[in-house]
Design a protein around this motif. Structure first.
Motif, mmCIF file in Angstrom:
data_model
loop_
_atom_site.group_PDB
_atom_site.id
_atom_site.type_symbol
_atom_site.label_atom_id
_atom_site.label_comp_id
_atom_site.label_asym_id
_atom_site.label_seq_id
_atom_site.Cartn_x
_atom_site.Cartn_y
_atom_site.Cartn_z
ATOM 1 N N PHE A 262 -27.069 -9.785 -28.792
ATOM 2 C CA PHE A 262 -28.558 -9.980 -29.245
ATOM 3 C C PHE A 262 -29.205 -10.067 -27.804
ATOM 4 N N ARG A 263 -28.499 -10.466 -26.730
ATOM 5 C CA ARG A 263 -29.279 -10.984 -25.552
ATOM 6 C C ARG A 263 -29.096 -9.729 -24.621
ATOM 7 N N GLY A 264 -28.327 -8.607 -24.967
ATOM 8 C CA GLY A 264 -28.039 -7.539 -24.132
ATOM 9 C C GLY A 264 -29.430 -6.926 -23.764
ATOM 10 N N ASP A 265 -29.374 -5.968 -22.596
ATOM 11 C CA ASP A 265 -30.656 -5.032 -22.491
ATOM 12 C C ASP A 265 -29.973 -3.796 -22.010
ATOM 13 N N ASN A 266 -29.917 -2.676 -22.943
ATOM 14 C CA ASN A 266 -29.305 -1.385 -22.472
ATOM 15 C C ASN A 266 -30.217 -0.408 -22.339
ATOM 16 N N ARG A 267 -31.746 -0.995 -22.201
ATOM 17 C CA ARG A 267 -32.750 0.262 -22.289
ATOM 18 C C ARG A 267 -32.405 1.130 -20.945
ATOM 19 N N ALA A 268 -32.012 0.711 -19.852
ATOM 20 C CA ALA A 268 -31.797 1.438 -18.702
ATOM 21 C C ALA A 268 -30.619 2.540 -18.755
ATOM 22 N N ASP A 269 -29.774 2.272 -19.642
ATOM 23 C CA ASP A 269 -28.770 3.076 -19.882
ATOM 24 C C ASP A 269 -28.818 4.450 -20.554
ATOM 25 N N LEU A 270 -29.989 4.390 -21.298
ATOM 26 C CA LEU A 270 -30.391 5.607 -22.073
ATOM 27 C C LEU A 270 -30.735 6.787 -21.301
ATOM 28 N N ALA A 271 -31.280 6.688 -20.169
ATOM 29 C CA ALA A 271 -31.496 7.570 -19.181
ATOM 30 C C ALA A 271 -30.471 8.326 -18.581
ATOM 31 N N ASP A 272 -29.184 7.932 -18.780
ATOM 32 C CA ASP A 272 -28.042 8.535 -18.379
ATOM 33 C C ASP A 272 -27.338 9.316 -19.067
ATOM 34 N N VAL A 273 -27.666 9.080 -20.409
ATOM 35 C CA VAL A 273 -26.681 9.878 -21.478
ATOM 36 C C VAL A 273 -26.766 11.339 -21.184
ATOM 37 N N GLY A 274 -25.929 12.046 -21.129
ATOM 38 C CA GLY A 274 -25.815 13.482 -20.939
ATOM 39 C C GLY A 274 -25.274 14.203 -22.181
ATOM 40 N N VAL A 275 -25.204 13.587 -23.331
ATOM 41 C CA VAL A 275 -24.534 14.317 -24.524
ATOM 42 C C VAL A 275 -25.351 14.404 -25.800
ATOM 43 N N PRO A 276 -25.391 15.430 -26.559
ATOM 44 C CA PRO A 276 -26.077 15.454 -27.769
ATOM 45 C C PRO A 276 -26.103 14.156 -28.419
ATOM 46 N N THR A 277 -26.984 13.493 -28.780
ATOM 47 C CA THR A 277 -27.197 12.313 -29.526
ATOM 48 C C THR A 277 -28.015 12.188 -30.888
ATOM 49 N N LEU A 278 -27.572 11.690 -32.092
ATOM 50 C CA LEU A 278 -27.995 11.599 -33.138
ATOM 51 C C LEU A 278 -28.608 10.061 -33.305
ATOM 52 N N VAL A 279 -29.711 9.639 -33.608
ATOM 53 C CA VAL A 279 -29.898 8.372 -33.912
ATOM 54 C C VAL A 279 -30.404 8.502 -35.278
ATOM 55 N N LEU A 280 -29.383 7.428 -36.028
ATOM 56 C CA LEU A 280 -29.440 7.368 -37.534
ATOM 57 C C LEU A 280 -30.210 6.070 -37.802
ATOM 58 N N GLN A 281 -31.537 6.208 -38.315
ATOM 59 C CA GLN A 281 -32.274 4.933 -38.659
ATOM 60 C C GLN A 281 -32.429 4.836 -40.028
ATOM 61 N N PRO B 243 -14.897 -18.584 -35.019
ATOM 62 C CA PRO B 243 -16.027 -18.932 -34.899
ATOM 63 C C PRO B 243 -16.466 -18.991 -33.257
ATOM 64 N N ASP B 244 -15.690 -19.189 -32.437
ATOM 65 C CA ASP B 244 -16.091 -19.100 -30.780
ATOM 66 C C ASP B 244 -16.255 -17.506 -30.492
ATOM 67 N N ILE B 245 -15.577 -16.761 -31.002
ATOM 68 C CA ILE B 245 -15.642 -15.434 -30.612
ATOM 69 C C ILE B 245 -16.797 -14.690 -31.118
ATOM 70 N N ALA B 246 -17.083 -15.095 -32.540
ATOM 71 C CA ALA B 246 -18.421 -14.574 -33.138
ATOM 72 C C ALA B 246 -19.498 -15.213 -32.570
ATOM 73 N N ALA B 247 -19.718 -16.421 -31.909
ATOM 74 C CA ALA B 247 -20.637 -16.562 -31.202
ATOM 75 C C ALA B 247 -20.787 -16.030 -30.135
ATOM 76 N N GLN B 248 -19.606 -15.800 -29.317
ATOM 77 C CA GLN B 248 -19.785 -15.168 -28.013
ATOM 78 C C GLN B 248 -20.364 -13.686 -28.239
ATOM 79 N N PHE B 249 -19.642 -12.979 -29.229
ATOM 80 C CA PHE B 249 -20.293 -11.485 -29.657
ATOM 81 C C PHE B 249 -21.635 -11.703 -29.996
ATOM 82 N N ALA B 250 -21.819 -12.503 -30.732
ATOM 83 C CA ALA B 250 -23.545 -12.496 -31.022
ATOM 84 C C ALA B 250 -24.369 -12.625 -30.103
ATOM 85 N N ALA B 251 -23.956 -13.479 -29.123
ATOM 86 C CA ALA B 251 -24.789 -13.592 -27.841
ATOM 87 C C ALA B 251 -24.886 -12.538 -26.994
#
Lengths: 378, 265
Positions: free
Chosen positions: B193-212, B182-190
């Motif tokens: 869901f609180r992360g922000d990786n929008r700025a990391d997208l610009a650095d991606v230099g490999v072909p990428t597939l988004v499966l939506q 439980p304590d690990i699950a709670a930390q992993f959830a936090a």
């Protein structure tokens, strides 16, 4: 209600909320109890709403990340604690059991909700109680650590013409106060006492006895230059204290005479000190004495020894020799051989013993380990 | 034990074939890929793993003070790829591991050749015009919900204190792959869901597939589109399914979308 009802009636009038969804999660059937729980009419729900829209946002995440994978794997989930959201935005705590309708209909589920307000209150109380218990345990542990630090000097004092090193390793996680201690202090311009001991038991009661023993040794040491006499006094005090804890001690008095150290040493139920000679040979030093606070007729003997240049004296607690590893107990023989092979330096000897004792138990000491080594200054 | 052992790495397919690494998201372990991964084992070296703290990874190595951000998971995965000495990896990450994949590809471009982001979101919280779909309060509630649902997890210490557990307590739940301390699950959830990786997208230099997934309440269409629009050389394939786990709900479509992408890139 007719007791001879059919399956439809059982569904409709069951005392728990029934819901069936299609493969897209849209509610296709819901009974009276479910509609009561969510405070809505049938035509507001059936064929109109997705079941997930009647959960909290957090509930939806949990369903997607945990419940559907589990349903997909085992076709059933049980005892899930979720809130339904009623028409007036009220949260309705509920317990959910759910199963897949059939393997062919994908995410179509049959779900049963049971309102669980009372249970929730009870569990909230339990969680609060658990949290405060955890807090109390942490505070107790931190108190124990603080107490421990007052009993173990960070480093022995500097003594002219004497090299001295000490090590202390608590058992297990180190969150509990152990019974091992040592102390080094001056009793005259030319004399010092080195004491090392092991109080039976653990925790705060044992630490109080440790504290008592340590300060009793200090207060009687000046008046009683003979270590055996000193131990007799400490024994009387501990016996009078009526504690159920007893302790083993080794007291070494070091007197500086004519440029040499005279050692007077007495044991109280403690393993003998070890004398490492200039050639590395190891011999035991001290004669058996009774543990402090354990027997009606205590007896202690002082042995005297003039420390030669190049020799060292090692005091240790049984956490070193009684440590158990895959190869049995560490034992005196291994310890003697180890000390024989260590470099002639009080720090190297002390650290070498502590490391070997820990390594032997794969780093997880079953008992405290305390070691003090002293030698005429090299 | 080496990192492969600690992360319960399992490998299938011909040794030396092009490697494809599947990484599960928040919730359950590598078993999540059981409908999809085998389809790649004919012509790929398929690598599966349980993230630190999840599935059957070695819990004794999970330290709360370390796993406070996705970077810690990234560092572990880079170390794992180094240990296995894999290059030109196809990194398939679901949910939060899609973003871990982005971080791994950015940190170890020599290791990762292509990215497949399954149901990704670069930011779950709504933020100044950006619609992630969730508020701080939702995430707090999620942590509360997880505290109330241990899914059969039993604290080994608690059962020790209680004495020998009765047989029904000891029963092994089938769904252990979704059971997390439980304590690990709670930390992993936090962290998720609180992360922000929008700025990391610009650095991606490999072909990428988004499966939506077409209807995903955790990573909605807008979240996938944001990643496509901010990741150069990426494309998005929409899978006509419900929910956040297209690899479970629509495995055939998921497989063919990945295969198609791999053939073209």
């Amino acid at each position: 209600m007719d007791l001879d009802h059919g399956a439809d009636d059982l569904f409709e009038h069951a005392p728990c909320g029934y819901v069936v969804t299609d493969r897209d999660g849209v509610i296709v059937q819901a009974n009276a109890e479910f509609l009561r729980m969510v405070g809505r009419e049938a035509d507001e729900v059936i064929a109109v709403r997705m079941l997930s829209s009647l959960l909290t946002v957090a509930g939806r995440i949990f369903v997607e990340t945990h419940l559907f994978p589990m349903l997909e794997h085992s076709r059933v989930v049980r005892e899930i604690d979720l809130d339904l959201v009623a028409a007036d935005e009220r949260r309705v705590p509920a317990l959910l059991n759910a199963s897949l309708v059939s393997p062919e209909t994908g995410r179509a589920v049959l779900a049963v909700f049971i309102e669980a307000r009372d249970r929730h209150r009870y569990e909230d109380d339990l969680r609060l109680a658990t949290r405060s218990a955890e807090l109390a345990r942490e505070q107790a542990a931190s108190l124990a650590e603080t107490l421990q630090k007052t009993l173990i000097p960070p480093a022995p004092p500097h003594i002219p013409h004497l090299d001295i090193a000490a090590a202390y390793r608590p058992a297990g996680t180190g969150r509990e106060v152990g019974g091992d201690f040592y102390d080094v202090f001056q009793v005259s311009p030319t004399a010092w006492i080195v004491v090392l001991g092991d109080v039976s038991g653990k925790g705060v009661p044992a630490a109080l006895v440790t504290s008592l023993v340590r300060y009793t040794v200090r207060s009687f040491a000046i008046e009683h230059p003979d270590p055996a006499e000193l131990l007799g006094q400490v024994d009387a005090v501990l016996t009078a204290n009526e504690t159920r804890h007893y302790c083993t001690l080794v007291v070494a008095r070091l007197d500086r005479h004519d440029g040499e150290w005279e050692l007077a040493l007495s044991l109280a139920g403690h393993p003998p000190a070890l004398l490492r000679g200039p050639g590395g040979e190891v011999t035991e030093l001290g004669l058996f004495g009774t543990p402090i606070g354990l027997v009606d007729v205590p007896g202690f003997v002082t042995v005297r020894h003039r420390l030669q240049g190049g020799s060292s004296v090692i005091l240790y607690t049984d956490g070193v020799t009684e440590g158990r590893g895959p190869n049995g107990m560490y034992g005196e023989k291994r310890l003697h051989e180890l000390i024989h092979g260590l470099p002639d330096d009080v720090h190297a000897i002390t650290d070498g013993i502590a490391r070997a004792a820990l390594d032997f138990q794969n780093g997880d000491a079953s008992d405290d380990i305390a070691i003090v080594t002293f030698a005429p200054h090299r | 034990m080496n990192l492969s052992g600690r992360l319960n790495v399992t490998m299938h397919g011909p040794v030396g074939a092009p490697p494809i690494v599947f990484v599960h998201g928040f919730g359950c372990g590598q078993v999540m890929w059981r409908h999809v991964a085998p389809a790649f084992a004919d012509d790929h070296r398929v690598v599966l793993l349980d993230l630190p703290g999840s599935g059957d990874s070695d819990l004794s190595l999970y330290r709360a003070e370390r796993y406070t951000s996705l970077e810690a998971y990234r560092d572990d995965l880079v170390e794992l790829l180094d240990e296995l000495d894999l290059t030109d990896v196809v990194f398939v990450g679901h949910s939060v591991s899609a973003m871990i994949g982005v971080l791994v590809a950015n940190a170890a471009p020599q290791r990762v050749g292509r990215l497949v982001l399954v149901a990704p979101s670069a930011r779950y919280l709504d933020d100044d015009g950006y619609v992630g779909g969730f508020s701080e309060r939702d995430i707090d509630e999620l942590l509360g919900l997880m505290e109330r649902n241990h899914l059969g997890w039993q604290d080994p210490l608690a059962s020790l204190v209680a004495g020998a557990a009765p047989a029904d307590v000891k029963r092994e739940l089938e769904d252990s792959f979704c059971r997390t301390r439980p304590d690990i699950a709670a930390q992993f959830a936090a962290v998720t869901f609180r992360g922000d990786n929008r700025a990391d997208l610009a650095d991606v230099g490999v072909p990428t597939l988004v499966l939506q997934s077409r209807n995903d309440s955790v990573a909605p269409m807008a979240a996938g589109a944001f990643i496509r629009d901010h990741t150069e050389g990426s494309r998005m394939t929409v899978i006509d399914t419900y929910g956040h786990c297209p690899h479970l709900s629509a495995p055939a479509q998921t497989i063919s979308a990945i295969q198609e992408f791999l053939e073209e890139h």
